[in-house]
Design an enzyme around this catalytic site. Sequence first.
Site, PDB file in Angstrom:
ATOM      1  N   TYR A  15       4.666   5.909   4.416  1.00  0.00           N
ATOM      2  CA  TYR A  15       4.626   7.032   3.480  1.00  0.00           C
ATOM      3  C   TYR A  15       5.269   8.255   4.088  1.00  0.00           C
ATOM      4  CZ  TYR A  15       0.954   4.832   0.670  1.00  0.00           C
ATOM      5  OH  TYR A  15       0.227   4.025  -0.127  1.00  0.00           O
ATOM      6  N   HIS A  70      -4.612  10.365  -7.586  1.00  0.00           N
ATOM      7  CA  HIS A  70      -4.100   9.627  -6.430  1.00  0.00           C
ATOM      8  C   HIS A  70      -5.225   9.095  -5.542  1.00  0.00           C
ATOM      9  CE1 HIS A  70      -0.289  11.828  -7.397  1.00  0.00           C
ATOM     10  NE2 HIS A  70       0.184  10.632  -7.137  1.00  0.00           N
ATOM     11  N   ARG A 114      11.898  11.491  -6.055  1.00  0.00           N
ATOM     12  CA  ARG A 114      11.581  10.646  -4.902  1.00  0.00           C
ATOM     13  C   ARG A 114      11.602   9.196  -5.362  1.00  0.00           C
ATOM     14  NH1 ARG A 114       5.944   8.840  -4.816  1.00  0.00           N
ATOM     15  NH2 ARG A 114       6.174   8.329  -2.624  1.00  0.00           N
ATOM     16  N   ASN A 123       9.730   5.424  -5.052  1.00  0.00           N
ATOM     17  CA  ASN A 123       8.540   4.698  -4.645  1.00  0.00           C
ATOM     18  C   ASN A 123       8.836   3.220  -4.913  1.00  0.00           C
ATOM     19  OD1 ASN A 123       5.971   4.366  -3.687  1.00  0.00           O
ATOM     20  ND2 ASN A 123       4.985   4.724  -5.670  1.00  0.00           N
ATOM     21  N   GLU A 144      10.536   2.688  -8.296  1.00  0.00           N
ATOM     22  CA  GLU A 144      10.328   3.779  -9.238  1.00  0.00           C
ATOM     23  C   GLU A 144      11.139   4.983  -8.792  1.00  0.00           C
ATOM     24  OE1 GLU A 144       5.670   2.782 -10.396  1.00  0.00           O
ATOM     25  OE2 GLU A 144       6.128   4.485  -9.096  1.00  0.00           O
ATOM     26  N   TYR A 146      -2.703  -2.989  -0.800  1.00  0.00           N
ATOM     27  CA  TYR A 146      -2.647  -2.043  -1.916  1.00  0.00           C
ATOM     28  C   TYR A 146      -1.542  -2.408  -2.897  1.00  0.00           C
ATOM     29  CZ  TYR A 146      -1.787   2.292  -4.459  1.00  0.00           C
ATOM     30  OH  TYR A 146      -1.568   3.212  -5.442  1.00  0.00           O
ATOM     31  N   LYS A 147      -0.421  -2.863  -2.373  1.00  0.00           N
ATOM     32  CA  LYS A 147       0.694  -3.227  -3.238  1.00  0.00           C
ATOM     33  C   LYS A 147       0.533  -4.634  -3.818  1.00  0.00           C
ATOM     34  CE  LYS A 147       3.921  -0.020  -0.996  1.00  0.00           C
ATOM     35  NZ  LYS A 147       4.278   0.871  -2.121  1.00  0.00           N
TER      36      LYS A 147
END
Lengths: 196, 356
Positions: free
Chosen positions: B47, B203, B233, B235, B275, B326-327
């Site tokens: 991140y 978030h 940005r 993602n 994204e 998480y993904k």
Amino acid sequence: MSDIKSRPIWGRIRPVAHAARHFVCCEGSSAARHVAETFSPNAEALKQVTILYGNTDRNEEAGHTLDALGAEASLHYPTRQTLLISFKAHLKRLHMGAQIYLCGPEAFLNEATAIAESHGVLKEAVQTELCGANARRVQCVHCKGLIENVAYTPIACEHCGVNLMVRDHYSRRLGAFMGVCVDAEAPGDLPARESF
Amino acid sequence: MSLSTIEVDDVRHEFNSETFRDDYTFSNSPEAIARFPFPFDRDEYMYAVNIEQHMPGPPKSATEFPIDIDEHYVAEMADRARVLKEDPLRCQSLPHMLMAEWDLLDLLMTSMARDYPRWFSLERDGRKWHWINRPLGIEQRFVFGDPTTLPQGPMEYVTRQCQGDFCLLDQRDNNLWLDAGIVTSQADWSLDFDLGMNFIEWHGPVPLAHNMNIFDRALKFLMNLQQGRPVRRLNWTMTVNPRLDTSPENYHRWGIDRTTVTPENVGDKVHLRVELQALWRLPRSNAIVFSIRCYLIKMGELVTQPKWARRIHRVLRDLPPELAEYKGLTNYRAATLEWLSQYDDGAPTSPGFYPD
């Protein structure tokens, strides 16, 4: 304690001296006793206090303790649903400057705070205190059904039957934690039950 | 109102006929692969507040124009219409957001008509606007500011005609509030659940980043976002099958897809999902548009660029376990890595995002 940022943090109720009115909504006998203890030293304020009490665990004695406070009104209701119907009706007539006190189990606080928010009550005007079970109110993200008093995770949705993991993610607008299918990638394979 | 079939047929062939569900016929042309917004500028990922000015990129790139319309436009809009038909809660707006909705309509129609004049046109005569969308066969005259002159609310109307999910963020009390949005191609988050939350709350479930103060810093930055200076940005995540609608609402249906990956089908089934997120300050409402434009690419398409093939193999291999979890990669990471390893000879890669 979870470090999830949307998790609600309940406080302690303390009568606000300068409030024009005090409006208490509480559920369960331990909440009733706590409200009585908190307000009894404030005899002067009590003339401006309205108390709604959900007698959900059928404890008449706790109800009498509230009545004995000598508040302007002390009203009793048999269930959470009837308590909250009355709560909404009173909210509609509440004036600015009133202080709201919510006291009871987690699922009650989840729903009551969402009701207050949806009626445009500022969060500064609401005090909360957890008194009773920390079973949560949960929304199934799949069918959108709300499940009251969820004491552990995972749990089968009482509406659609999907096995749900209760996440710490919390919506104040809905007054509910999020329940998400736990076995989508391994049907029937459930993690060990954990209490809240 | 709809346009004549002749005018529509004139441009329809410029867009793919494809699906993002059921038979999953989605694919990228070689031109679409070449312009894919690959999100890794080095061989590892962590991140970062990777926000930059949303400046025009090279010709034909995904950032050449502020709003990117590509070969998937018509099929994506059909998929959105179907999601909304089945679940109207994917598009919601709190009552105080109407001005921001008109701001959004202005931003999107103005950008699309200016940058893709073959496909869209907008004529403005004071508050009387005339919009033409040739690929979708739509013509609409309406009064800007009068919602009764549109078939849906301004946000829903315009975003049914623009690729990407859109959120409108209200700024008050030193925070940004997710008070409106249309979200049909999301990476596993629920608009219905998150509506009304502030920036930090919505978030909440993201691991690691809170401890790095990522969101506090990003919030501070965004609260100072200036009109006319949008930012962006990238993602990313991974998706099995080219499904746009990977919503939590339907996770009990699509989650099982993650168990269907085998070394034989990785190239076709496993997709990198990127994204392109952009944020604009809006002039009338002072709200912020948060657009989330999803790009999908099959592993089989990605490895046609040797640099990207080597790099994605290394990124996935070295991803911290919390992020992989998480993904949602846990069930197919090993098979994907095994397949990708045949395209990674260990040679160094050049810096930057673009293919060699």
